[in-house]
Write an enzyme that holds these catalytic residues in place. Structure first.
Site, PDB file in Angstrom:
ATOM      1  N   GLU A 249     -62.949 -21.778 -54.323  1.00  0.00           N
ATOM      2  CA  GLU A 249     -63.055 -21.375 -55.735  1.00  0.00           C
ATOM      3  C   GLU A 249     -63.665 -22.570 -56.458  1.00  0.00           C
ATOM      4  OE1 GLU A 249     -62.408 -18.424 -56.783  1.00  0.00           O
ATOM      5  OE2 GLU A 249     -61.365 -17.679 -55.018  1.00  0.00           O
ATOM      6  N   CYS A 283     -62.345 -23.540 -65.281  1.00  0.00           N
ATOM      7  CA  CYS A 283     -63.493 -23.156 -64.448  1.00  0.00           C
ATOM      8  C   CYS A 283     -64.263 -22.000 -65.078  1.00  0.00           C
ATOM      9  CB  CYS A 283     -63.031 -22.783 -63.051  1.00  0.00           C
ATOM     10  SG  CYS A 283     -61.755 -21.518 -63.040  1.00  0.00           S
TER      11      CYS A 283
HETATM   12  P1  NAD Z   1     -62.726 -32.025 -57.641  1.00  0.00           P
HETATM   13  O1  NAD Z   1     -63.587 -31.243 -56.714  1.00  0.00           O
HETATM   14  O2  NAD Z   1     -63.178 -33.370 -58.046  1.00  0.00           O
HETATM   15  O3  NAD Z   1     -61.259 -32.221 -56.996  1.00  0.00           O
HETATM   16  C1  NAD Z   1     -60.502 -31.144 -56.542  1.00  0.00           C
HETATM   17  C2  NAD Z   1     -59.546 -31.615 -55.457  1.00  0.00           C
HETATM   18  O4  NAD Z   1     -60.303 -32.056 -54.324  1.00  0.00           O
HETATM   19  C3  NAD Z   1     -58.653 -32.801 -55.856  1.00  0.00           C
HETATM   20  O5  NAD Z   1     -57.385 -32.639 -55.263  1.00  0.00           O
HETATM   21  C4  NAD Z   1     -59.375 -33.980 -55.210  1.00  0.00           C
HETATM   22  O6  NAD Z   1     -58.519 -35.072 -54.954  1.00  0.00           O
HETATM   23  C5  NAD Z   1     -59.872 -33.354 -53.913  1.00  0.00           C
HETATM   24  N1  NAD Z   1     -61.019 -34.019 -53.279  1.00  0.00           N
HETATM   25  C6  NAD Z   1     -61.968 -34.797 -53.857  1.00  0.00           C
HETATM   26  N2  NAD Z   1     -62.872 -35.205 -52.915  1.00  0.00           N
HETATM   27  C7  NAD Z   1     -62.486 -34.649 -51.734  1.00  0.00           C
HETATM   28  C8  NAD Z   1     -63.011 -34.685 -50.414  1.00  0.00           C
HETATM   29  N3  NAD Z   1     -64.125 -35.344 -50.107  1.00  0.00           N
HETATM   30  N4  NAD Z   1     -62.361 -33.990 -49.438  1.00  0.00           N
HETATM   31  C9  NAD Z   1     -61.251 -33.274 -49.729  1.00  0.00           C
HETATM   32  N5  NAD Z   1     -60.697 -33.235 -50.966  1.00  0.00           N
HETATM   33  C10 NAD Z   1     -61.309 -33.897 -51.961  1.00  0.00           C
HETATM   34  O7  NAD Z   1     -62.479 -31.077 -58.902  1.00  0.00           O
HETATM   35  P2  NAD Z   1     -61.671 -31.385 -60.246  1.00  0.00           P
HETATM   36  O8  NAD Z   1     -62.431 -32.373 -61.050  1.00  0.00           O
HETATM   37  O9  NAD Z   1     -60.233 -31.633 -59.955  1.00  0.00           O
HETATM   38  O10 NAD Z   1     -61.720 -29.942 -60.960  1.00  0.00           O
HETATM   39  C11 NAD Z   1     -62.779 -29.527 -61.761  1.00  0.00           C
HETATM   40  C12 NAD Z   1     -63.722 -28.586 -61.038  1.00  0.00           C
HETATM   41  O11 NAD Z   1     -62.988 -27.536 -60.417  1.00  0.00           O
HETATM   42  C13 NAD Z   1     -64.680 -27.908 -62.002  1.00  0.00           C
HETATM   43  O12 NAD Z   1     -65.962 -27.833 -61.416  1.00  0.00           O
HETATM   44  C14 NAD Z   1     -64.079 -26.512 -62.156  1.00  0.00           C
HETATM   45  O13 NAD Z   1     -65.013 -25.543 -62.566  1.00  0.00           O
HETATM   46  C15 NAD Z   1     -63.538 -26.271 -60.789  1.00  0.00           C
HETATM   47  N6  NAD Z   1     -62.474 -25.264 -60.811  1.00  0.00           N
HETATM   48  C16 NAD Z   1     -62.723 -24.035 -60.258  1.00  0.00           C
HETATM   49  C17 NAD Z   1     -61.747 -23.041 -60.319  1.00  0.00           C
HETATM   50  C18 NAD Z   1     -61.993 -21.688 -59.708  1.00  0.00           C
HETATM   51  O14 NAD Z   1     -61.015 -20.955 -59.512  1.00  0.00           O
HETATM   52  N7  NAD Z   1     -63.222 -21.289 -59.413  1.00  0.00           N
HETATM   53  C19 NAD Z   1     -60.516 -23.295 -60.933  1.00  0.00           C
HETATM   54  C20 NAD Z   1     -60.294 -24.552 -61.474  1.00  0.00           C
HETATM   55  C21 NAD Z   1     -61.285 -25.533 -61.400  1.00  0.00           C
END
Ligand code: NAD
Length: 478
Positions: A249, A283
């Site tokens: 997602e 999101c």
């Molecule tokens: P992010 O991708 O930076 O982080 C999300 C998670 O991934 C965190 O727990 C982070 O520690 C982990 N992570 C980071 N690098 C990683 C790696 N290399 N391997 C594995 N895990 C890793 O996202 P964010 O800044 O926390 O959230 C914002 C983003 O999420 C926005 O783009 C938003 O649109 C999206 N989002 C999407 C939905 C949806 O349902 N489509 C819902 C909420 C947020």
């Protein structure tokens, strides 16, 4: 606060920690372990072993444990909401709403878990099969990993953990690195409710050190990730190496189309909810406001008047509408994005300034459809980006020019037109006369294009966390 591996409170094997900061005050709240690959390997071993017995626990017993968990959550709702608000910068009223959602989400999955039926394939569908019956059952994937973003950690814990364990999987939760405290508390409450050790474990850490080894582990059979598209791609690649089932997602840049026959007052109210909730960090927030030129001035004026009324400031205050962004650097990034929009032709008509991690509600108008923000530049902040358009056809063209395709919405009094536009929008969810920020627990929520793979919700998640097995009764009818 420590982590929970196999039911025990633990530190990282290398003793490293990360600081958790209240983004509004800038003060340290706590530290959490920054878990290593060795810790990940240990947790996966425990998850494998626990899954062998957990999958055989009857559903009604699993449900009983979760009912107890929900009562514990209710008893601790004040502490949970305060923790969530302070570690996230989320207005306290919205933190309470997210804690209240835990019961709604878990109960919906608990009800559905009793109705995960298989199928019976009739005998005689092919020559030679006249005496053979085949039926299907759903079985758990095994060990799963849930990687959760910062913006709605509890909502996504509900969406991922509840169906995974009800279906007989064990799951390792990797909370957001910025604000993991509430999810550690929820995991602890699951144990207090009687969940056997190893069924849900929580490992905190940064993405590369902790998240990547979790998605690379060959014994992890299911990965459910919510977060940015860039990280989603790397998780998909990691999962592919051992053929894990991966559900993603991801980000969005949703269109909010306002046609000339729209109810503008309604559109403005939905703009407030759809763009300002959670301080713009959603999101499926409406992020690109595509407005027909004949109603542009009126829409702009009403938006400015309405956003001026919002209370900006301390998230702990019940009157606050707009709190802090997740970190100071997230606020600085949003300011740079605003600068870029202005350099590409946009004009600020409200806000634009920040104090610490708090950004004023901002409206930028006259944005040309060629600007980055009109394509894929997702601004995760309370910023209304208005892109004027000539007509309905151009509105659809702008909406679909983004590589993202999470949700979208349209405002018009003409229902035929609204349906036609919804069917032409290239995204996973559409809303008529409401903001694209619409996610009920029941609906299959998910994106097209760069916004993800698979859907999440009561209607579809059990398909993502189980696999189908066919059992054949050969010649049973002879
Ligand atoms: P992010 O991708 O930076 O982080 C999300 C998670 O991934 C965190 O727990 C982070 O520690 C982990 N992570 C980071 N690098 C990683 C790696 N290399 N391997 C594995 N895990 C890793 O996202 P964010 O800044 O926390 O959230 C914002 C983003 O999420 C926005 O783009 C938003 O649109 C999206 N989002 C999407 C939905 C949806 O349902 N489509 C819902 C909420 C947020």
């Amino acid at each position: 606060m420590k982590n929970i591996i196999n039911g025990k409170w633990v530190d990282a094997s290398d003793k490293s920690v990360m600081e958790i900061i209240n983004p509004f005050t800038g003060k340290k709240i706590d530290t959490v372990p920054n878990m290593t690959k060795k810790d990940v390997n240990r947790a996966v071993e425990y998850a494998k072993s626990a899954q062998k017995s957990w999958k055989n626990v009857p559903i009604h017993q699993k449900v009983k444990i979760l009912q107890k968990f929900l009562n514990i959550v209710d008893e601790n709702k004040n502490d949970l909401a305060k923790t969530l608000s302070s570690e996230t910068g989320k207005p306290i009223t919205q933190a309470y709403a997210e804690i209240a959602n835990i019961r709604i989400g878990f109960e919906a999955f608990m009800e559905k878990s009793k109705h995960i039926y298989g199928n019976v394939i009739p005998a005689g569908t092919e020559a030679g099969q006249e005496n053979t019956l085949q039926f299907t059952v759903r079985e758990p994937l095994g060990v799963m990993v849930a990687i959760i973003p910062f913006n709605f950690p509890c909502d996504l814990f509900d969406q991922k953990v509840a169906p995974a364990i009800l279906a007989g999987n064990t799951i390792i939760v990797k909370p957001p690195h910025q604000n993991p405290l509430t999810l550690i508390k929820l995991t602890s409450m699951l144990h207090d409710a009687g969940l056997p050790k190893g069924v849900v474990q929580v490992l905190t850490g940064d993405g590369v050190k902790t998240g990547a080894p979790l998605s690379q582990h060959p014994d992890v059979h299911g990965i459910t990730f919510t977060g940015s598209t860039a990280v989603g791609r790397s998780i998909y690649t990691n999962g592919a190496s051992h053929l894990a089932h991966v559900a993603l997602e991801l980000g969005g840049n949703d269109a909010f189309i306002v046609l000339k026959d729209a109810d503008l007052d309604l559109a403005v109210e939905e703009m407030v909810f759809g763009r300002m909730y959670n301080t713009g960090q959603v999101c499926c927030a409406s992020k690109r406001f595509i407005v027909e030129k004949s109603v542009l001035n009126e829409f702009e004026t009403k938006c400015v008047e309405r956003l001026k009324k919002l209370v900006v400031g301390n998230p702990a205050d019940k009157k606050t509408d707009i709190g802090a962004l997740i970190t100071l650097s997230a606020c600085q990034k949003a300011q740079k994005q605003i600068e870029n929009v202005v350099n590409q032709g946009g004009r600020i008509i409200l806000g634009g300034k920040a104090s610490g991690a708090v950004l004023e509600p901002t409206i930028i108008t006259d944005i040309p459809k060629s600007a980055d923000v009109a394509f894929d530049d997702e601004i995760f902040a309370p910023v209304v980006s208005i892109i004027p358009c000539e007509n309905e056809e151009e509105a659809i063209e702008i909406a679909n020019q983004s590589n993202y395709g999470l949700s979208g919405c349209v405002f018009t009094r003409d229902m035929n037109k609204a349906f036609k536009i919804c069917s032409r929008l290239e995204c996973g969810g559409t809303v008529i006369n409401g903001s694209s920020f619409h996610r009920s627990f029941e609906m299959p929520f998910g994106g097209y294009k760069f916004s993800g793979i698979g859907t999440e919700g009561v209607m579809s998640t059990f398909d993502e966390v189980t696999r189908s097995k066919t059992i054949t009764l050969k010649n049973v009818l002879k």
